[in-house]
Design a protein around this motif. Structure first.
Motif, PDB file in Angstrom:
ATOM      1  N   GLU A  43       8.908  43.969 -39.746  1.00 27.06           N
ATOM      2  CA  GLU A  43       9.128  43.493 -41.106  1.00 27.06           C
ATOM      3  C   GLU A  43       8.174  44.323 -41.960  1.00 27.06           C
ATOM      4  OE1 GLU A  43      11.150  41.086 -43.022  1.00 27.06           O
ATOM      5  OE2 GLU A  43      10.127  42.544 -44.260  1.00 27.06           O
ATOM      6  N   ASN A  44       8.716  45.335 -42.619  1.00 24.48           N
ATOM      7  CA  ASN A  44       7.893  46.376 -43.234  1.00 24.48           C
ATOM      8  C   ASN A  44       6.772  45.849 -44.119  1.00 24.48           C
ATOM      9  OD1 ASN A  44       9.435  48.317 -41.987  1.00 24.48           O
ATOM     10  ND2 ASN A  44      10.846  48.565 -43.715  1.00 24.48           N
ATOM     11  N   ARG A  45       7.035  44.780 -44.837  1.00 23.60           N
ATOM     12  CA  ARG A  45       6.023  44.281 -45.774  1.00 23.60           C
ATOM     13  C   ARG A  45       4.860  43.589 -45.091  1.00 23.60           C
ATOM     14  NH1 ARG A  45       9.616  40.336 -48.994  1.00 23.60           N
ATOM     15  NH2 ARG A  45      10.346  40.072 -46.838  1.00 23.60           N
ATOM     16  N   PHE A  46       5.030  43.205 -43.823  1.00 22.94           N
ATOM     17  CA  PHE A  46       4.013  42.373 -43.177  1.00 22.94           C
ATOM     18  C   PHE A  46       3.504  42.965 -41.866  1.00 22.94           C
ATOM     19  CE2 PHE A  46       4.553  38.992 -46.117  1.00 22.94           C
ATOM     20  CZ  PHE A  46       5.908  38.950 -46.444  1.00 22.94           C
ATOM     21  N   THR A  53       0.855  37.249 -35.923  1.00 26.31           N
ATOM     22  CA  THR A  53       2.130  36.529 -35.848  1.00 26.31           C
ATOM     23  C   THR A  53       2.862  36.712 -34.513  1.00 26.31           C
ATOM     24  OG1 THR A  53       3.346  38.384 -36.863  1.00 26.31           O
ATOM     25  CG2 THR A  53       2.419  36.694 -38.336  1.00 26.31           C
ATOM     26  N   PHE A  54       2.780  37.889 -33.903  1.00 26.45           N
ATOM     27  CA  PHE A  54       3.485  38.101 -32.634  1.00 26.45           C
ATOM     28  C   PHE A  54       3.095  37.056 -31.572  1.00 26.45           C
ATOM     29  CE2 PHE A  54       5.635  41.303 -34.428  1.00 26.45           C
ATOM     30  CZ  PHE A  54       5.626  42.589 -33.922  1.00 26.45           C
ATOM     31  N   PRO A  55       1.794  36.846 -31.338  1.00 20.18           N
ATOM     32  CA  PRO A  55       1.431  35.845 -30.323  1.00 20.18           C
ATOM     33  C   PRO A  55       1.954  34.447 -30.654  1.00 20.18           C
ATOM     34  CG  PRO A  55      -0.452  37.230 -30.846  1.00 20.18           C
ATOM     35  CD  PRO A  55       0.593  37.537 -31.864  1.00 20.18           C
ATOM     36  N   LYS A  56       1.861  34.050 -31.914  1.00 20.34           N
ATOM     37  CA  LYS A  56       2.254  32.698 -32.301  1.00 20.34           C
ATOM     38  C   LYS A  56       3.761  32.476 -32.237  1.00 20.34           C
ATOM     39  CE  LYS A  56      -1.701  31.960 -35.395  1.00 20.34           C
ATOM     40  NZ  LYS A  56      -2.127  31.693 -36.795  1.00 20.34           N
ATOM     41  N   ILE A  57       4.510  33.518 -32.511  1.00 23.00           N
ATOM     42  CA  ILE A  57       5.974  33.372 -32.562  1.00 23.00           C
ATOM     43  C   ILE A  57       6.605  33.582 -31.188  1.00 23.00           C
ATOM     44  CG2 ILE A  57       8.086  34.452 -33.448  1.00 23.00           C
ATOM     45  CD1 ILE A  57       6.585  34.887 -36.093  1.00 23.00           C
ATOM     46  N   TYR A  58       6.123  34.578 -30.437  1.00 24.66           N
ATOM     47  CA  TYR A  58       6.832  34.954 -29.220  1.00 24.66           C
ATOM     48  C   TYR A  58       6.142  34.544 -27.921  1.00 24.66           C
ATOM     49  CZ  TYR A  58       9.275  37.968 -32.561  1.00 24.66           C
ATOM     50  OH  TYR A  58       9.987  38.437 -33.628  1.00 24.66           O
ATOM     51  N   PHE A  59       4.814  34.565 -27.870  1.00 24.37           N
ATOM     52  CA  PHE A  59       4.158  34.457 -26.573  1.00 24.37           C
ATOM     53  C   PHE A  59       3.437  33.124 -26.343  1.00 24.37           C
ATOM     54  CE2 PHE A  59       5.402  38.630 -25.717  1.00 24.37           C
ATOM     55  CZ  PHE A  59       5.174  39.415 -26.840  1.00 24.37           C
ATOM     56  N   GLN A  60       2.715  32.619 -27.324  1.00 22.44           N
ATOM     57  CA  GLN A  60       2.029  31.340 -27.132  1.00 22.44           C
ATOM     58  C   GLN A  60       3.004  30.189 -26.885  1.00 22.44           C
ATOM     59  OE1 GLN A  60      -0.838  30.741 -30.300  1.00 22.44           O
ATOM     60  NE2 GLN A  60      -1.917  32.632 -29.819  1.00 22.44           N
ATOM     61  N   HIS A  95      14.989  32.217 -38.190  1.00 20.16           N
ATOM     62  CA  HIS A  95      13.814  31.368 -38.004  1.00 20.16           C
ATOM     63  C   HIS A  95      14.188  29.905 -37.801  1.00 20.16           C
ATOM     64  CE1 HIS A  95      14.641  31.469 -42.365  1.00 20.16           C
ATOM     65  NE2 HIS A  95      14.244  30.211 -42.362  1.00 20.16           N
ATOM     66  N   SER A  96      15.470  29.586 -37.799  1.00 14.93           N
ATOM     67  CA  SER A  96      15.926  28.255 -37.426  1.00 14.93           C
ATOM     68  C   SER A  96      15.892  28.171 -35.901  1.00 14.93           C
ATOM     69  CB  SER A  96      17.354  28.017 -37.932  1.00 14.93           C
ATOM     70  OG  SER A  96      17.879  26.817 -37.401  1.00 14.93           O
ATOM     71  N   LEU A  97      15.078  27.271 -35.351  1.00 16.27           N
ATOM     72  CA  LEU A  97      14.816  27.276 -33.913  1.00 16.27           C
ATOM     73  C   LEU A  97      16.075  27.049 -33.090  1.00 16.27           C
ATOM     74  CD1 LEU A  97      11.382  25.425 -33.658  1.00 16.27           C
ATOM     75  CD2 LEU A  97      11.887  27.855 -33.842  1.00 16.27           C
ATOM     76  N   PRO A 114       9.682  38.133 -36.928  1.00 21.32           N
ATOM     77  CA  PRO A 114       8.315  38.359 -36.443  1.00 21.32           C
ATOM     78  C   PRO A 114       7.224  37.778 -37.334  1.00 21.32           C
ATOM     79  CG  PRO A 114       9.154  40.343 -37.451  1.00 21.32           C
ATOM     80  CD  PRO A 114      10.301  39.380 -37.433  1.00 21.32           C
ATOM     81  N   VAL A 115       7.606  37.195 -38.479  1.00 27.55           N
ATOM     82  CA  VAL A 115       6.561  36.704 -39.396  1.00 27.55           C
ATOM     83  C   VAL A 115       6.819  35.299 -39.934  1.00 27.55           C
ATOM     84  CG1 VAL A 115       5.830  39.011 -40.106  1.00 27.55           C
ATOM     85  CG2 VAL A 115       7.668  37.868 -41.361  1.00 27.55           C
ATOM     86  N   ILE A 116       8.060  34.856 -40.019  1.00 25.94           N
ATOM     87  CA  ILE A 116       8.366  33.583 -40.668  1.00 25.94           C
ATOM     88  C   ILE A 116       8.003  32.416 -39.745  1.00 25.94           C
ATOM     89  CG2 ILE A 116      10.188  32.149 -41.659  1.00 25.94           C
ATOM     90  CD1 ILE A 116      11.677  34.681 -42.382  1.00 25.94           C
ATOM     91  N   ASN A 117       7.364  31.384 -40.332  1.00 27.13           N
ATOM     92  CA  ASN A 117       6.988  30.166 -39.593  1.00 27.13           C
ATOM     93  C   ASN A 117       6.156  30.472 -38.357  1.00 27.13           C
ATOM     94  OD1 ASN A 117       8.399  28.607 -41.446  1.00 27.13           O
ATOM     95  ND2 ASN A 117      10.239  28.466 -40.176  1.00 27.13           N
ATOM     96  N   ALA A 118       5.231  31.387 -38.496  1.00 26.69           N
ATOM     97  CA  ALA A 118       4.433  31.809 -37.342  1.00 26.69           C
ATOM     98  C   ALA A 118       3.575  30.673 -36.785  1.00 26.69           C
ATOM     99  CB  ALA A 118       3.538  32.985 -37.735  1.00 26.69           C
ATOM    100  N   ASP A 119       3.042  29.819 -37.646  1.00 30.45           N
ATOM    101  CA  ASP A 119       2.110  28.782 -37.189  1.00 30.45           C
ATOM    102  C   ASP A 119       2.789  27.610 -36.502  1.00 30.45           C
ATOM    103  OD1 ASP A 119       0.028  29.301 -40.112  1.00 30.45           O
ATOM    104  OD2 ASP A 119      -0.149  30.122 -38.088  1.00 30.45           O
ATOM    105  N   ASN A 120       4.098  27.598 -36.502  1.00 25.81           N
ATOM    106  CA  ASN A 120       4.836  26.469 -35.936  1.00 25.81           C
ATOM    107  C   ASN A 120       4.985  26.620 -34.417  1.00 25.81           C
ATOM    108  OD1 ASN A 120       6.185  24.085 -35.956  1.00 25.81           O
ATOM    109  ND2 ASN A 120       7.994  24.828 -37.035  1.00 25.81           N
ATOM    110  N   ILE A 121       3.853  26.744 -33.727  1.00 24.71           N
ATOM    111  CA  ILE A 121       3.859  27.021 -32.285  1.00 24.71           C
ATOM    112  C   ILE A 121       4.408  25.842 -31.492  1.00 24.71           C
ATOM    113  CG2 ILE A 121       2.410  27.556 -30.288  1.00 24.71           C
ATOM    114  CD1 ILE A 121       0.464  28.933 -32.232  1.00 24.71           C
ATOM    115  N   GLU A 122       3.971  24.642 -31.835  1.00 26.05           N
ATOM    116  CA  GLU A 122       4.349  23.462 -31.053  1.00 26.05           C
ATOM    117  C   GLU A 122       5.856  23.247 -31.055  1.00 26.05           C
ATOM    118  OE1 GLU A 122       2.293  19.950 -32.151  1.00 26.05           O
ATOM    119  OE2 GLU A 122       3.381  18.661 -30.759  1.00 26.05           O
ATOM    120  N   ASP A 123       6.493  23.394 -32.219  1.00 30.97           N
ATOM    121  CA  ASP A 123       7.937  23.192 -32.290  1.00 30.97           C
ATOM    122  C   ASP A 123       8.681  24.232 -31.465  1.00 30.97           C
ATOM    123  OD1 ASP A 123       7.591  21.010 -33.879  1.00 30.97           O
ATOM    124  OD2 ASP A 123       8.146  21.993 -35.752  1.00 30.97           O
TER     125      ASP A 123
END
Length: 426
Positions: A43-46, A53-60, A95-97, A114-123
């Motif tokens: 995501e070029n801007r971010f 964000t990568f760890p929070k969205i994809y791996f954690q 980003h809709s789960l 890769p950037v939207i809703n990154a902190d929403n790890i638990e969901d």
């Protein structure tokens, strides 16, 4: 993707991803196949926040989900057999789960921005857990000899005799989203007198371990209690802490919590400020909360839980093993199911202590329920006062002149259990 983005992603691959991959494999218990489409994760801007964000969205979320699934050997084996590949990609900045995370034909696909809703790890983790629990067995190449994980990560609980005009023996298990050291030992007796103090020194254990340690003994006592109250009407006085069957069978109770089928929610008795139940009859519930605090078990410390399945039997079995109550009963009141534990010298006095009866009871359990045989037998025999030794793949238990031998296959499934006087084929 420009040169800047390529360098940032390459830096993440070399500096951050190896540790994440190692943790994924560690919690899963094997090298999980990973197919990461790095050139789509942009995501070029971010790009400057990819390392956050990568760890929070994809791996954690993967790590947390695998921890929940692999709480025991059963879950680990099923994950290994049913999960063919993990694909990580960003095809349309989803980003809709429900759309971003899917599990089909053994392939877990995370197609997420890769950037939207990154902190929403638990969901994200919960979405993965839900998919794996519902579909892993379908895609497994081989069927394990143990039950697949239930909707709440945990093994299955026996149902107590439901207090109706016709009490029934334990039947089909109630599942939920998972016992201290030797059960019914001198420590457990002391714990029944001072439960809150007993909870804190326990070694670190998971919900699934606590449940499995209690399972066999809880089944035994549930069966005995069911026979005692069979066919008897019941009444319960919560304010007096008494459960009565027939004219003269009166039991002291502890109130654990309530499940609402309409709300699909569990409420711990210690958190129910409207019940008016004296604290004297909430000691086991309070002790469960303290147990959760000591071992960081969120299920036990959250006042109210939203859950599609009733976890009352699961929690009650744990309470029996840890705190030494005799058995549990689900009571139905105005659309709520109230779980209470019962203390009964009569039931305790009818415990199966003869080696032949212990062997017969455990063999019957293996035919009726799915659970980790070897682990449960070890703690069942410890609860009966046996000194237990692991002899290779087998268990040898001794108590005075009595001796019980459990023989298992390589997956821990009981093949034969015998004692000094008789042998019962599983």
């Amino acid at each position: 993707m420009g040169l800047k983005e390529k360098r940032i992603i390459k830096a993440f691959q070399t500096e951050h991803y190896p540790a994440l991959e190692a943790e994924i494999n560690e919690v899963a218990g094997y090298a999980v196949p990973m197919d990461i489409k790095w050139d789509t994760l942009m995501e070029n801007r971010f790009s400057h926040i990819y390392h956050h964000t990568f760890p929070k969205i994809y791996f954690q979320p993967l790590i947390e989900a695998f921890k929940a699934i692999c709480v025991d050997e059963m879950g680990t084996e099923l994950l290994r057999a049913g999960l063919k590949n993990v694909v990580i990609v960003n095809e349309n900045n989803e980003h809709s789960l429900g759309k971003a995370i899917t599990f089909e034909d053994g392939v877990l696909k995370i197609n997420h921005s890769p950037v939207i809703n990154a902190d929403n790890i638990e969901d994200k983790a919960n979405r993965i857990i839900e998919l794996l629990e519902n579909k892993l067995e379908e895609f497994a190449e081989t069927t394990t000899d143990k039950a697949p994980a239930a909707e709440e990560p945990a093994p299955q609980a026996p149902v107590a005799a439901t207090p109706t005009t016709q009490a029934t023996a334990p039947e089909a298990p109630v599942t939920a989203t998972p016992a201290a050291e030797a059960l019914a030992s001198a420590e457990a007796t002391e714990a029944s007198q001072n439960q809150q103090e007993q909870a804190s020194p326990l070694p670190q254990v998971s919900m699934a371990e606590l449940y499995d340690r209690s399972f066999a003994l809880a089944c035994e006592k549930q069966e005995i209690f069911a026979r005692i109250v069979e066919g008897l009407d019941w009444s319960c006085d919560m304010l007096e802490g008494k459960l009565t069957y027939g004219d003269d069978k009166v039991f002291d109770i502890q109130v654990i919590g309530t499940y609402s089928e309409n709300e699909k929610s569990w409420l711990w008795a210690w958190a129910n400020n409207q019940s008016g139940i004296p604290e004297t009859f909430l000691q086991t519930s309070l002790a469960m909360r303290n147990l959760g605090t000591s071992h960081q078990l969120q299920d036990l410390t959250s006042p109210k839980l939203q859950t599609a399945t009733d976890p009352g039997a699961y929690y009650s079995v744990i309470a029996l093993g840890v705190f030494g109550d005799t058995c549990y009963v689900p009571l139905t009141f105005k659309g709520l199911k109230v779980y209470v534990t019962v203390r009964s010298k009569e039931v305790d006095g009818m415990a199966r202590n003869e080696p032949a009866l212990i062997c017969s009871h455990f063999t019957n359990l293996t035919a009726s329920y799915q659970f980790p045989h070897k682990y449960c037998l070890q703690y069942y025999l410890m609860a009966k006062g046996y000194q237990v030794e692991n002899c290779g793949n087998n268990i040898l238990a001794k108590k005075g002149k009595d001796q019980i031998l459990g023989i298992f296959d390589l997956k821990g499934k009981l093949m034969k259990i015998s004692n000094s006087k008789t042998a019962v084929q599983a």
